[in-house]
Scaffold this motif. Structure first.
Motif, mmCIF file in Angstrom:
data_model
loop_
_atom_site.group_PDB
_atom_site.id
_atom_site.type_symbol
_atom_site.label_atom_id
_atom_site.label_comp_id
_atom_site.label_asym_id
_atom_site.label_seq_id
_atom_site.Cartn_x
_atom_site.Cartn_y
_atom_site.Cartn_z
ATOM 1 N N ALA A 298 0.827 -1.209 0.000
ATOM 2 C CA ALA A 298 0.000 0.000 0.000
ATOM 3 C C ALA A 298 0.861 1.259 0.000
ATOM 4 C CB ALA A 298 -0.912 -0.002 1.227
ATOM 5 N N GLY A 299 2.183 1.098 -0.076
ATOM 6 C CA GLY A 299 3.083 2.251 -0.109
ATOM 7 C C GLY A 299 3.266 2.920 1.235
ATOM 8 N N GLU A 300 3.088 2.171 2.333
ATOM 9 C CA GLU A 300 3.175 2.766 3.667
ATOM 10 C C GLU A 300 4.471 2.430 4.405
ATOM 11 O OE1 GLU A 300 -0.401 2.609 6.041
ATOM 12 O OE2 GLU A 300 -1.617 2.321 4.236
ATOM 13 N N ILE A 301 5.308 1.571 3.837
ATOM 14 C CA ILE A 301 6.614 1.279 4.434
ATOM 15 C C ILE A 301 7.706 2.006 3.662
ATOM 16 C CG2 ILE A 301 8.254 -0.521 5.117
ATOM 17 C CD1 ILE A 301 5.629 -0.750 6.606
ATOM 18 N N VAL A 302 7.614 1.932 2.351
ATOM 19 C CA VAL A 302 8.462 2.740 1.463
ATOM 20 C C VAL A 302 7.520 3.545 0.573
ATOM 21 C CG1 VAL A 302 10.343 1.055 1.509
ATOM 22 C CG2 VAL A 302 8.632 0.947 -0.334
ATOM 23 N N SER A 303 8.054 4.543 -0.101
ATOM 24 C CA SER A 303 7.213 5.398 -0.948
ATOM 25 C C SER A 303 6.708 4.616 -2.164
ATOM 26 C CB SER A 303 8.024 6.600 -1.428
ATOM 27 O OG SER A 303 8.992 6.171 -2.384
ATOM 28 N N PRO A 304 5.620 5.091 -2.793
ATOM 29 C CA PRO A 304 5.135 4.420 -4.006
ATOM 30 C C PRO A 304 6.211 4.290 -5.094
ATOM 31 C CG PRO A 304 3.449 5.911 -3.183
ATOM 32 C CD PRO A 304 4.679 6.152 -2.338
ATOM 33 N N SER A 305 7.085 5.304 -5.231
ATOM 34 C CA SER A 305 8.124 5.202 -6.264
ATOM 35 C C SER A 305 9.161 4.137 -5.890
ATOM 36 C CB SER A 305 8.802 6.554 -6.498
ATOM 37 O OG SER A 305 9.422 7.015 -5.316
ATOM 38 N N SER A 306 9.470 4.005 -4.582
ATOM 39 C CA SER A 306 10.373 2.945 -4.153
ATOM 40 C C SER A 306 9.741 1.576 -4.365
ATOM 41 C CB SER A 306 10.739 3.104 -2.673
ATOM 42 O OG SER A 306 11.565 4.228 -2.476
ATOM 43 N N LEU A 307 8.442 1.477 -4.075
ATOM 44 C CA LEU A 307 7.732 0.219 -4.299
ATOM 45 C C LEU A 307 7.760 -0.162 -5.774
ATOM 46 C CD1 LEU A 307 5.982 -2.051 -3.095
ATOM 47 C CD2 LEU A 307 3.987 -0.587 -3.485
ATOM 48 N N GLU A 308 7.648 0.844 -6.630
ATOM 49 C CA GLU A 308 7.738 0.587 -8.076
ATOM 50 C C GLU A 308 9.103 -0.011 -8.431
ATOM 51 O OE1 GLU A 308 7.590 3.227 -12.144
ATOM 52 O OE2 GLU A 308 6.419 3.948 -10.427
ATOM 53 N N GLN A 309 10.163 0.515 -7.812
ATOM 54 C CA GLN A 309 11.506 -0.044 -8.039
ATOM 55 C C GLN A 309 11.578 -1.493 -7.530
ATOM 56 O OE1 GLN A 309 14.110 1.381 -9.581
ATOM 57 N NE2 GLN A 309 13.155 3.374 -9.882
ATOM 58 N N MET A 310 10.978 -1.748 -6.365
ATOM 59 C CA MET A 310 11.014 -3.092 -5.795
ATOM 60 C C MET A 310 10.330 -4.104 -6.703
ATOM 61 S SD MET A 310 10.331 -2.414 -1.694
ATOM 62 C CE MET A 310 10.901 -4.015 -1.093
ATOM 63 N N ARG A 311 9.362 -3.640 -7.498
ATOM 64 C CA ARG A 311 8.595 -4.553 -8.351
ATOM 65 C C ARG A 311 9.136 -4.626 -9.788
ATOM 66 N NH1 ARG A 311 2.285 -3.984 -6.402
ATOM 67 N NH2 ARG A 311 2.401 -1.892 -7.293
ATOM 68 N N ARG A 312 10.283 -4.025 -10.028
ATOM 69 C CA ARG A 312 10.937 -4.185 -11.346
ATOM 70 C C ARG A 312 11.782 -5.446 -11.296
ATOM 71 N NH1 ARG A 312 13.720 1.521 -12.822
ATOM 72 N NH2 ARG A 312 14.795 0.155 -14.284
ATOM 73 N N THR A 313 11.420 -6.449 -12.074
ATOM 74 C CA THR A 313 12.027 -7.777 -11.932
ATOM 75 C C THR A 313 13.030 -8.108 -13.034
ATOM 76 O OG1 THR A 313 10.264 -8.888 -13.169
ATOM 77 C CG2 THR A 313 9.950 -8.642 -10.776
ATOM 78 N N VAL A 314 13.911 -9.039 -12.675
ATOM 79 C CA VAL A 314 14.855 -9.638 -13.621
ATOM 80 C C VAL A 314 14.835 -11.151 -13.374
ATOM 81 C CG1 VAL A 314 16.401 -7.649 -13.789
ATOM 82 C CG2 VAL A 314 16.752 -9.323 -11.969
ATOM 83 N N PRO A 315 15.247 -11.943 -14.374
ATOM 84 C CA PRO A 315 15.307 -13.393 -14.134
ATOM 85 C C PRO A 315 16.476 -13.748 -13.205
ATOM 86 C CG PRO A 315 16.002 -12.876 -16.384
ATOM 87 C CD PRO A 315 15.511 -11.594 -15.784
ATOM 88 N N VAL A 316 16.197 -14.596 -12.217
ATOM 89 C CA VAL A 316 17.198 -15.017 -11.238
ATOM 90 C C VAL A 316 17.045 -16.524 -11.019
ATOM 91 C CG1 VAL A 316 17.821 -14.884 -8.771
ATOM 92 C CG2 VAL A 316 17.370 -12.790 -10.063
ATOM 93 N N VAL A 317 18.169 -17.226 -10.936
ATOM 94 C CA VAL A 317 18.151 -18.655 -10.634
ATOM 95 C C VAL A 317 18.085 -18.817 -9.117
ATOM 96 C CG1 VAL A 317 19.369 -20.843 -10.836
ATOM 97 C CG2 VAL A 317 19.452 -19.200 -12.724
#
Length: 372
Positions: free
Chosen positions: A268-287
């Protein structure tokens, strides 16, 4: 959209996981104002003491979301740059060209190329991930060992690299998150544990969550039975264990209610800012450590069924225990589940884990919990 919570179906699904071979498990599912909690089986196979849904539990790498959130808060405050090389902050730990090539973001999303230190800290796991050639002896040898995180980091940094910095797929490595803990200490002047406790755990109002300093779990909890792919038979209790071998990478103790509260607030963007949450949800493939390729963000990864909604969260394992927490992207449906055994799959003649009824039963529980 998913259906409303079905308590009878959830109770049956939890019971089926127990019947499939897990000594004890407990779960909490939330859908808006509706909350279902359930448990099946025993917390102690010797006494028959039952598990309950409110027990505290070692939640393993779910810790990584908490550590990542603490780092993102320092990014927001201007003390850390996501794309700044780690060598600018910790030149003694990641020296030279490598320190200039590996960024904070690469540590968070496991694309640094740094090796996992665990097979070097635990000699009987030296062949890991070739698990057929490993043995569980180091688990007993190091039950009360107090590891120095700087020494563990050095093992990962000096080991052969898994790839070049920023390359994909990345490879999941606890070395990355021990470095992030050192980074938090460097920029805040407090221990990483204190930083995460004050800025994440207390900020989220979590009353039963802590990064432990000793080998014991305080409060009501289950024993934790490690099977190590059938090499420990019967499985042995490792609930008493010094967690300095993973520290702020995977040592968190929590409850299912606290985990659901945390991920609900985070998304809900209450621990980190919405823009930080957006960064957290940018994914890459990881083994992953199970040698599967997953999409991984910054301490978060998505889980989804075919054609269904996306859930965000993290899983975690410790010796003898496991947990999984996932929250639908809109925050509407949440699941947190804990089991008191781990590595139940035996190995086939080629050294690969064989399918086990527990796997199918857990998958069925996830489907009922997430979609009804």
């Amino acid at each position: 959209m998913n259906n409303p919570l079905d308590p009878a179906a959830l109770e049956a699904a939890v019971e089926n996981v127990h019947r499939a071979g897990v000594p004890g498990l407990f779960a909490e599912v939330r859908d808006g104002d509706q909350v279902w909690r359930g448990a099946a089986g025993v917390a102690d196979v010797a006494t028959g003491r039952p598990v309950t849904a409110g027990m505290r539990h070692r939640v393993g790498s779910i810790t990584k979301t908490f550590t990542a959130a603490a780092v993102l808060q320092q990014v927001e405050a201007g003390w850390i740059g996501l794309d700044t090389p780690i060598g600018r902050y910790l030149p003694a730990l990641v020296p030279g060209e490598r320190g200039e090539a590996i960024t904070v973001r690469m540590l968070l999303d496991h694309t640094s190329g740094l090796a996992e230190y665990l097979p070097y800290a635990y000699p009987s796991l030296k062949a890991y991930p070739a698990i057929a050639d490993t043995g569980p002896q180091s688990l007993d040898d190091h039950r009360f060992t107090r590891f120095d995180p700087v020494e563990l980091i050095a093992m990962g940094v000096t080991a052969p690299a898994f790839g070049s910095p920023g390359g994909t797929p990345g490879v999941y490595s606890n070395t990355n998150y021990l470095l992030l803990a050192q980074l938090l200490e460097q920029v805040t002047g407090a221990t990483a544990e204190r930083c995460i406790t004050e800025n994440v755990i207390e900020r989220a109002g979590l009353r039963d969550t802590e990064l432990p300093s000793g080998p014991y779990v305080d409060g009501p909890h289950s024993q934790l039975y490690e099977a190590w792919f059938g090499m420990i038979d019967p499985p042995r209790d490792y609930s008493v264990f010094d967690m300095s071998w993973v520290g702020p990478s995977a040592s968190l103790i929590s409850t299912l209610s606290d985990l659901n509260r945390f991920y609900g607030l985070l998304l809900a963007g209450e621990i980190v800012s919405p823009s930080s949450l957006e960064q957290m949800r940018r994914t890459v493939p990881v083994v992953s450590q199970e040698l599967r390729t997953i999409d991984y963000g910054l301490g978060l990864h998505p889980m989804e069924g075919p054609g269904q909604a996306t859930f965000w969260g993290h899983g975690g394992t410790v010796w003898g225990g496991g947990a999984l927490a996932m929250t639908r992207a809109d925050g509407g449906r949440q699941l947190a589940v804990a089991v008191n055994t781990q590595r139940w799959n035996r190995l086939d003649s080629s050294g690969l884990p064989q399918p086990h009824p527990i796997d199918q039963a857990l998958a069925a529980l996830y489907r009922v919990a997430m979609y009804g």
